[in-house]
Every structure is written in C-alpha cells, then in structure tokens.
Design a protein around this motif. Structure first.
Motif, PDB file in Angstrom:
ATOM      1  N   VAL A 147      12.358  -1.542   2.456  1.00 54.95           N
ATOM      2  CA  VAL A 147      11.219  -1.223   1.586  1.00 54.95           C
ATOM      3  C   VAL A 147      10.159  -0.491   2.404  1.00 54.95           C
ATOM      4  CG1 VAL A 147       9.295  -2.241   0.302  1.00 54.95           C
ATOM      5  CG2 VAL A 147      11.593  -3.130  -0.006  1.00 54.95           C
ATOM      6  N   PHE A 148       9.506   0.468   1.763  1.00 52.24           N
ATOM      7  CA  PHE A 148       8.371   1.164   2.375  1.00 52.24           C
ATOM      8  C   PHE A 148       7.106   0.814   1.619  1.00 52.24           C
ATOM      9  CE2 PHE A 148       5.351   4.640   2.707  1.00 52.24           C
ATOM     10  CZ  PHE A 148       5.351   4.924   4.051  1.00 52.24           C
ATOM     11  N   HIS A 149       6.018   0.540   2.359  1.00 52.90           N
ATOM     12  CA  HIS A 149       4.712   0.283   1.746  1.00 52.90           C
ATOM     13  C   HIS A 149       3.714   1.301   2.286  1.00 52.90           C
ATOM     14  CE1 HIS A 149       0.772  -1.529   1.042  1.00 52.90           C
ATOM     15  NE2 HIS A 149       1.337  -2.265   0.096  1.00 52.90           N
ATOM     16  N   GLY A 150       3.093   2.054   1.362  1.00 56.14           N
ATOM     17  CA  GLY A 150       2.254   3.182   1.753  1.00 56.14           C
ATOM     18  C   GLY A 150       0.761   2.957   1.692  1.00 56.14           C
ATOM     19  N   GLY A 151       0.285   1.718   1.526  1.00 48.96           N
ATOM     20  CA  GLY A 151      -1.153   1.481   1.546  1.00 48.96           C
ATOM     21  C   GLY A 151      -1.888   2.402   0.589  1.00 48.96           C
ATOM     22  N   PHE A 169      15.642   4.438   1.492  1.00 48.90           N
ATOM     23  CA  PHE A 169      14.956   3.194   1.167  1.00 48.90           C
ATOM     24  C   PHE A 169      15.438   2.687  -0.196  1.00 48.90           C
ATOM     25  CE2 PHE A 169      12.149   4.972   4.311  1.00 48.90           C
ATOM     26  CZ  PHE A 169      11.612   3.874   4.964  1.00 48.90           C
ATOM     27  N   ASP A 170      15.524   1.375  -0.296  1.00 47.56           N
ATOM     28  CA  ASP A 170      15.845   0.789  -1.602  1.00 47.56           C
ATOM     29  C   ASP A 170      14.661   0.909  -2.548  1.00 47.56           C
ATOM     30  OD1 ASP A 170      18.618  -0.609  -1.280  1.00 47.56           O
ATOM     31  OD2 ASP A 170      17.498  -1.054   0.551  1.00 47.56           O
ATOM     32  N   ALA A 171      13.449   0.881  -1.988  1.00 41.70           N
ATOM     33  CA  ALA A 171      12.249   1.077  -2.804  1.00 41.70           C
ATOM     34  C   ALA A 171      11.116   1.559  -1.915  1.00 41.70           C
ATOM     35  CB  ALA A 171      11.835  -0.208  -3.515  1.00 41.70           C
ATOM     36  N   ALA A 172      10.300   2.452  -2.448  1.00 42.52           N
ATOM     37  CA  ALA A 172       9.087   2.908  -1.769  1.00 42.52           C
ATOM     38  C   ALA A 172       7.910   2.655  -2.694  1.00 42.52           C
ATOM     39  CB  ALA A 172       9.180   4.386  -1.416  1.00 42.52           C
ATOM     40  N   PHE A 173       6.942   1.896  -2.221  1.00 38.90           N
ATOM     41  CA  PHE A 173       5.722   1.615  -2.973  1.00 38.90           C
ATOM     42  C   PHE A 173       4.633   2.536  -2.447  1.00 38.90           C
ATOM     43  CE2 PHE A 173       8.360  -2.017  -3.534  1.00 38.90           C
ATOM     44  CZ  PHE A 173       8.020  -2.562  -4.778  1.00 38.90           C
ATOM     45  N   LEU A 174       4.108   3.397  -3.323  1.00 33.59           N
ATOM     46  CA  LEU A 174       3.257   4.496  -2.874  1.00 33.59           C
ATOM     47  C   LEU A 174       1.991   4.595  -3.717  1.00 33.59           C
ATOM     48  CD1 LEU A 174       6.219   6.962  -2.580  1.00 33.59           C
ATOM     49  CD2 LEU A 174       4.869   6.151  -0.633  1.00 33.59           C
ATOM     50  N   PRO A 175       0.839   4.885  -3.073  1.00 33.50           N
ATOM     51  CA  PRO A 175      -0.398   5.067  -3.834  1.00 33.50           C
ATOM     52  C   PRO A 175      -0.291   6.285  -4.720  1.00 33.50           C
ATOM     53  CG  PRO A 175      -0.697   5.810  -1.579  1.00 33.50           C
ATOM     54  CD  PRO A 175       0.657   5.156  -1.635  1.00 33.50           C
TER      55      PRO A 175
END
Length: 260
Positions: A147-151, A169-175
């Motif tokens: 997982v990626f977290h992009g703040g 990535f299985d998931a990327a959480f992005l602003p």
C-alpha cells in the motif's frame, strides 16, 4: 492485509491481527476553525501497535488521538523537524508541542529508511510539502501486499523512483482536493495548489502501477469554508474521470480488503 479509511488522510491498516495507523486525526478544529466535530472522521477500531505520520501539520498529526489509540510504548515514526525560526515553522509548532506534552517518543526517520513492526514492513519515501515543511510518504507491506500513502503531497519527480523500487501497488491512497492555500506566513500567495488535485493524483497512481487508486484528503460532508483555503469542487467525480478503472472511492469508515 486490509485498510480502513478513517477520514481526511487517516488510515487504519490491519494484518495478522496487528494494527498500524497513518495520519490518524480526530480533531481538526485547531486548524479548520469551521470544522464540525463528529463529521467526516471515525475512530480506529482498536489499539494500534504502531503509527506513522507524513508531516506535522495539525490535520495529519493529532497527538491526543494518537496517545489514545497507540499501545503503550508503540512506535510513532515522523519526519524531521522544520527548518528556520518559529515563523518558518508556524504550521508545525502546535503538533510539536502536543507530541512533547503526550510524551509519545516519536522517532525522526530518514527518507528511504525501512522499519518493521510485527507483520508490517514500512518504508519512508520522498514527498514534497506545499508549505515548505518536511514531509514523508509511506509504503506499507504485509502478507504479500503493498500500500502507498501519499499524505497531502504535491506532484513531484520521485514517483518514478518509488515505482522502480516498489511497483505495482495493491492500493495507493492519494490526496485529491487540490487545495490552494493563502496563509499569513506564506506571502505573497501562490495560485498553485499545495496538494495534488484529481488529475495529478490519477497520474501518480498510474506511475505507481496501483491496482486500486483511492482518493483522500477531502471532505464532502463538512460545510466549512475557510478563508485562504480553496479545494477542488468535486474531488471524487474528477478523480473517477481521470483515474478510470483503477479509481476506487472508499467511504469513510469502510474497509478495503486487498486480497479480494
């Protein structure tokens, strides 16, 4: 591994019965004076073994919430303190003071450093802060998933380096709110967004090879309007348009099972 969206940029990551929090906040009123408490933010489902923060703006580091959610002695990883004098660091001073008051023992970590907590392997990766304050993004790996977290990062040229090391990535959480900020200590103001908007977030997700791209760092239920802070009008709709099939809008409070 599964991930729960906690509101704004907050995430709860669970694997092998262990829990990790990222940018966990429960009170945004110190920063967003028009924010209505109890809307758009949910509590973690249980005690966390460790926590990560991308940066020390008060909408990403809530020491009171972290003190209540972390197991005693649980590690908290953070970027370096800001540079310069108190005027330069005004956006991070509140969080610095609250972290000290709660004696959380936050550990300053370097870019590209790797850390392990139970089933989790986390890597601090580069990020660019729109207000000039130190920031990290996070790669979290567990149970063969990533997982990626992009703040609330801006778009930058390190996406390709992160992708070379970790994609897909299985998931990327992005602003995705593309906030334009006119702050008193940052004058003259810039019309350029201080965090990624939907188009940039979709582009980053594509570079990262994200199977699911999840927009975050926006709030559709809050009626707040803050002078000097202007968001994109429809972050979810625009993100769906730009990200296409990889777009996965995850409501606050819901889990995403990465094995599915």
């Amino acid at each position: 591994m599964r991930v729960r969206r906690l509101g704004w940029a907050g995430l709860e990551v669970e694997a092998a019965g262990r829990r990790l929090l990222i940018d966990y906040v429960q009170d945004l009123t110190p920063l967003f004076t028009g924010w209505r408490p109890g809307i758009g933010l949910v509590e973690a489902s249980g005690r966390a073994d460790a926590a990560l923060v991308t940066h020390l703006h008060r909408d990403h580091t809530d020491a009171t919430a972290l003190a209540g959610a972390l197991t005693r002695g649980g590690p908290l990883l953070r970027p370096a303190p800001g540079h310069g004098d108190d005027v330069d660091n005004v956006a991070t001073l509140l969080s610095e003071r609250e972290l000290a008051e709660h004696d959380l023992g936050a550990e300053v970590v370097d870019t590209w450093s790797v850390h392990e907590f139970g089933p989790f392997t986390v890597t601090a990766v580069p990020s660019v802060d729109g207000l000039g304050d130190p920031q990290l993004n996070w790669v979290v790996e567990a149970e063969g998933q990533r997982v990626f977290h992009g703040g609330d990062t801006m778009f930058h040229g390190w996406w390709w380096l992160v992708a070379r090391r970790f994609a897909p990535f299985d998931a990327a959480f992005l602003p995705a709110n593309g906030a334009v900020v006119d702050a008193p200590h940052l004058q003259p103001p810039s019309p350029v967004a201080a965090a990624m908007g939907p188009l940039q977030a979709a582009a980053a997700a594509k570079i990262l090879g994200a199977r699911r791209a999840v927009p975050m760092h926006y709030e559709t239920e809050q009626p707040f309007k803050i002078p000097g802070y202007v968001e994109v009008g429809d972050p979810e709709g625009e993100f769906r348009e730009h990200a296409g099939q990889r777009a996965h809008v995850l409501p606050v409070g819901e889990w995403l099972d990465l094995a599915s």
